[in-house]
Scaffold this active site. Structure first.
Site, PDB file in Angstrom:
ATOM      1  N   ASN A  32       0.832  -1.216   0.000  1.00  0.00           N
ATOM      2  CA  ASN A  32       0.000   0.000   0.000  1.00  0.00           C
ATOM      3  C   ASN A  32       0.862   1.259   0.000  1.00  0.00           C
ATOM      4  O   ASN A  32       0.349   2.358   0.088  1.00  0.00           O
ATOM      5  CB  ASN A  32      -0.988   0.002   1.186  1.00  0.00           C
ATOM      6  CG  ASN A  32      -0.284   0.111   2.518  1.00  0.00           C
ATOM      7  OD1 ASN A  32       0.949   0.124   2.580  1.00  0.00           O
ATOM      8  ND2 ASN A  32      -1.055   0.169   3.595  1.00  0.00           N
ATOM      9  N   SER A 124      11.316 -11.884  13.500  1.00  0.00           N
ATOM     10  CA  SER A 124      12.466 -11.103  13.978  1.00  0.00           C
ATOM     11  C   SER A 124      13.068 -11.736  15.216  1.00  0.00           C
ATOM     12  O   SER A 124      12.359 -12.347  16.031  1.00  0.00           O
ATOM     13  CB  SER A 124      11.968  -9.696  14.319  1.00  0.00           C
ATOM     14  OG  SER A 124      12.932  -9.003  15.077  1.00  0.00           O
ATOM     15  N   TYR A 148       5.556  -4.074  18.975  1.00  0.00           N
ATOM     16  CA  TYR A 148       6.018  -4.537  17.656  1.00  0.00           C
ATOM     17  C   TYR A 148       6.483  -5.993  17.755  1.00  0.00           C
ATOM     18  O   TYR A 148       6.092  -6.844  16.959  1.00  0.00           O
ATOM     19  CB  TYR A 148       7.159  -3.632  17.150  1.00  0.00           C
ATOM     20  CG  TYR A 148       8.060  -4.301  16.144  1.00  0.00           C
ATOM     21  CD1 TYR A 148       7.648  -4.466  14.823  1.00  0.00           C
ATOM     22  CD2 TYR A 148       9.311  -4.809  16.519  1.00  0.00           C
ATOM     23  CE1 TYR A 148       8.475  -5.113  13.908  1.00  0.00           C
ATOM     24  CE2 TYR A 148      10.130  -5.448  15.612  1.00  0.00           C
ATOM     25  CZ  TYR A 148       9.710  -5.609  14.309  1.00  0.00           C
ATOM     26  OH  TYR A 148      10.514  -6.255  13.415  1.00  0.00           O
ATOM     27  N   LYS A 152       5.043  -9.786  16.072  1.00  0.00           N
ATOM     28  CA  LYS A 152       5.809 -10.830  15.385  1.00  0.00           C
ATOM     29  C   LYS A 152       5.547 -12.177  16.066  1.00  0.00           C
ATOM     30  O   LYS A 152       5.294 -13.203  15.434  1.00  0.00           O
ATOM     31  CB  LYS A 152       7.313 -10.516  15.398  1.00  0.00           C
ATOM     32  CG  LYS A 152       7.703  -9.317  14.557  1.00  0.00           C
ATOM     33  CD  LYS A 152       7.476  -9.583  13.061  1.00  0.00           C
ATOM     34  CE  LYS A 152       7.870  -8.440  12.173  1.00  0.00           C
ATOM     35  NZ  LYS A 152       7.404  -8.581  10.788  1.00  0.00           N
TER      36      LYS A 152
HETATM   37  C1  UD1 Z   1      15.663  -3.116  16.413  1.00  0.00           C
HETATM   38  C2  UD1 Z   1      14.497  -3.870  16.963  1.00  0.00           C
HETATM   39  C3  UD1 Z   1      14.304  -5.128  16.168  1.00  0.00           C
HETATM   40  C4  UD1 Z   1      14.172  -4.802  14.687  1.00  0.00           C
HETATM   41  C5  UD1 Z   1      15.405  -4.045  14.253  1.00  0.00           C
HETATM   42  C6  UD1 Z   1      15.281  -3.630  12.800  1.00  0.00           C
HETATM   43  C7  UD1 Z   1      13.987  -4.487  19.353  1.00  0.00           C
HETATM   44  C8  UD1 Z   1      14.492  -4.467  20.752  1.00  0.00           C
HETATM   45  N1  UD1 Z   1      14.776  -4.074  18.395  1.00  0.00           N
HETATM   46  O1  UD1 Z   1      16.819  -3.878  16.689  1.00  0.00           O
HETATM   47  O2  UD1 Z   1      13.169  -5.784  16.587  1.00  0.00           O
HETATM   48  O3  UD1 Z   1      14.005  -5.974  13.960  1.00  0.00           O
HETATM   49  O4  UD1 Z   1      15.536  -2.872  15.044  1.00  0.00           O
HETATM   50  O5  UD1 Z   1      16.545  -3.503  12.245  1.00  0.00           O
HETATM   51  O6  UD1 Z   1      12.866  -4.870  19.158  1.00  0.00           O
HETATM   52  N2  UD1 Z   1      22.181   2.416  18.370  1.00  0.00           N
HETATM   53  C9  UD1 Z   1      22.903   3.542  18.727  1.00  0.00           C
HETATM   54  N3  UD1 Z   1      22.536   4.742  18.182  1.00  0.00           N
HETATM   55  C10 UD1 Z   1      21.495   4.875  17.293  1.00  0.00           C
HETATM   56  C11 UD1 Z   1      20.776   3.710  16.921  1.00  0.00           C
HETATM   57  C12 UD1 Z   1      21.139   2.497  17.485  1.00  0.00           C
HETATM   58  O7  UD1 Z   1      23.844   3.462  19.523  1.00  0.00           O
HETATM   59  O8  UD1 Z   1      21.217   6.002  16.846  1.00  0.00           O
HETATM   60  C13 UD1 Z   1      22.584   1.099  18.917  1.00  0.00           C
HETATM   61  C14 UD1 Z   1      21.515   0.409  19.726  1.00  0.00           C
HETATM   62  O9  UD1 Z   1      21.565   0.799  21.058  1.00  0.00           O
HETATM   63  C15 UD1 Z   1      21.889  -1.064  19.509  1.00  0.00           C
HETATM   64  C16 UD1 Z   1      22.468  -1.087  18.109  1.00  0.00           C
HETATM   65  O10 UD1 Z   1      22.849   0.253  17.819  1.00  0.00           O
HETATM   66  O11 UD1 Z   1      22.902  -1.448  20.423  1.00  0.00           O
HETATM   67  C17 UD1 Z   1      21.484  -1.555  17.044  1.00  0.00           C
HETATM   68  O12 UD1 Z   1      20.295  -0.796  17.148  1.00  0.00           O
HETATM   69  P1  UD1 Z   1      19.160  -0.872  16.019  1.00  0.00           P
HETATM   70  O13 UD1 Z   1      19.787  -0.694  14.693  1.00  0.00           O
HETATM   71  O14 UD1 Z   1      18.087   0.087  16.419  1.00  0.00           O
HETATM   72  O15 UD1 Z   1      18.657  -2.357  16.090  1.00  0.00           O
HETATM   73  P2  UD1 Z   1      18.082  -3.206  17.333  1.00  0.00           P
HETATM   74  O16 UD1 Z   1      17.672  -2.340  18.450  1.00  0.00           O
HETATM   75  O17 UD1 Z   1      19.032  -4.310  17.597  1.00  0.00           O
END
Ligand code: UD1
Length: 337
Positions: A32, A124, A148, A152
């Protein structure tokens, strides 16, 4: 096979469409475009040299969905469609449950009505909640930390129970770890709306100059450098996993749960350093507070995927950083002109 991709214009769906076409499958996309661009379709066609038929519909709409199933005669479905922002799901839980569960129920009902027996579902690693150990195997306990994730989890339950009741059905539940990267052509990639929630798209926007600096969420986790560790997987490897999963589903009945990850964990700072080294760009960052709901580390045991599907991730972290940047620099505004 003739395969329906719900949410096929999204990040993972579009890469999967390309890999399926490469393997001589026919691809029909239902989307969509609520969180995807129409421009994706032309890009998929450009990479593959093939036409892709698109239904611009919401798969929660049972009437339209039914009509599409009736006229197409699909052999299989890969169900990607759904809302996917963790933070937003905590603010609008009803919207997440309504959309993400309704779409799955509508699809599975249409499949049963029109005798389509194979489905691969986009799940996921979030369903493992706070894992008691790493690497994570598929038999480990599940439980989520946000709506979310629960959608899943519940969709996995809906599909598993339906397959238990209908012995003709094949269900493969793919639990993705952290998909990043982009197609090496630079024509398709991740194009988040607004401020990116996830690490790699955020880094890419810092690199292109849209964001000033990265906030590293916490450096006091029990990991090798104190920052969060994840199993980053190249989206093209992930897409290939769907081709193998569809082949598996079409020759086996019942439900299988399969992790798609590399088995290797990298910290936030590992990713920043790789991105800087591979692309020759400095990524300014500051250490910030931990993000609520984050876990210290999460990475897969991917051996079941290799055993059942013959699938293994082939691309490394340098490939992921290079391809992300190639996509971002060629498309500074994503799919917008
Ligand atoms: C999250 C979701 C996951 C989803 C995925 C999509 C949870 C807990 N997490 O995973 O379900 O499938 O996104 O890709 O449900 N970080 C930073 N700075 C930022 C962004 C992230 O330091 O600006 C760090 C986070 O703290 C983490 C790592 O990078 O340690 C990965 O984060 P992210 O890419 O958001 O993925 P997840 O949280 O693992």
């Amino acid at each position: 096979m003739k395969i329906l991709l719900t949410g096929g214009a999204g990040f993972i769906g579009s890469h999967t469409a390309v890999e399926l076409l490469k393997n001589n499958h026919e691809v029909i996309i239902a989307d969509n475009f609520s969180n995807a661009s129409q421009a994706v379709i032309g890009r998929i066609e450009k990479i593959s040299g093939q036409k892709v038929k698109v239904y611009n519909i919401d798969v929660c709409d049972a009437k339209l969905c039914s009509r599409m199933f009736e006229s197409e005669g699909f052999d299989a479905v890969i169900h990607f469609a759904g809302y996917k922002a963790v933070g937003e799901s905590c603010v609008k839980p009803e919207m997440y449950y309504r959309n993400n569960l309704d779409s799955t129920l509508t699809i599975i009902e249409a499949m049963e009505k029109y005798g389509v027996n194979n489905i691969v579902f986009s799940s996921s690693a979030t369903v493992y909640g706070i894992p008691e150990k790493v690497p994570i195997t598929e038999d480990m306990p599940t439980g989520c930390t946000n709506p979310y994730g629960w959608t899943k989890y519940m969709n996995e339950r809906i599909l598993t129970d339906t397959a238990a009741a209908n012995k003709n059905l094949s269900v493969v539940l793919l639990r993705y770890f952290n998909p990043i990267g982009a197609h090496e052509s630079g024509l398709i990639g991740e194009a988040p709306n607004g401020i990116p929630n996830n690490l790699m798209p955020y880094i890419a926007q810092v690199a292109i100059g849209k964001r000033e600096k990265l906030s590293v969420f916490g450096n006091d986790y029990p990991t090798h450098d104190g920052t969060g560790v994840r199993d980053y997987i190249h989206v093209v490897d992930l897409a290939r996993g769907h081709v193998d999963a569809i082949n598996y589903a079409s020759s086996h009945k019942g439900t299988e749960i399969i992790n798609l990850g590399t088995g290797v964990g990298y910290s936030v700072l590992d990713i920043v350093k790789s991105f800087e080294r591979v692309n020759g760009i400095k990524i300014p960052y500051v250490i910030a507070e931990r993000r609520p709901g984050d876990i210290a580390q999460c990475y897969a045991d991917p051996s079941k995927a290799e055993k059942l599907l013959g699938w293994k991730a082939e691309k490394n972290i340098d490939d992921m950083c290079r391809d992300t940047w190639n996509w971002q620099k060629n498309n500074p505004n994503g799919y917008e002109e």
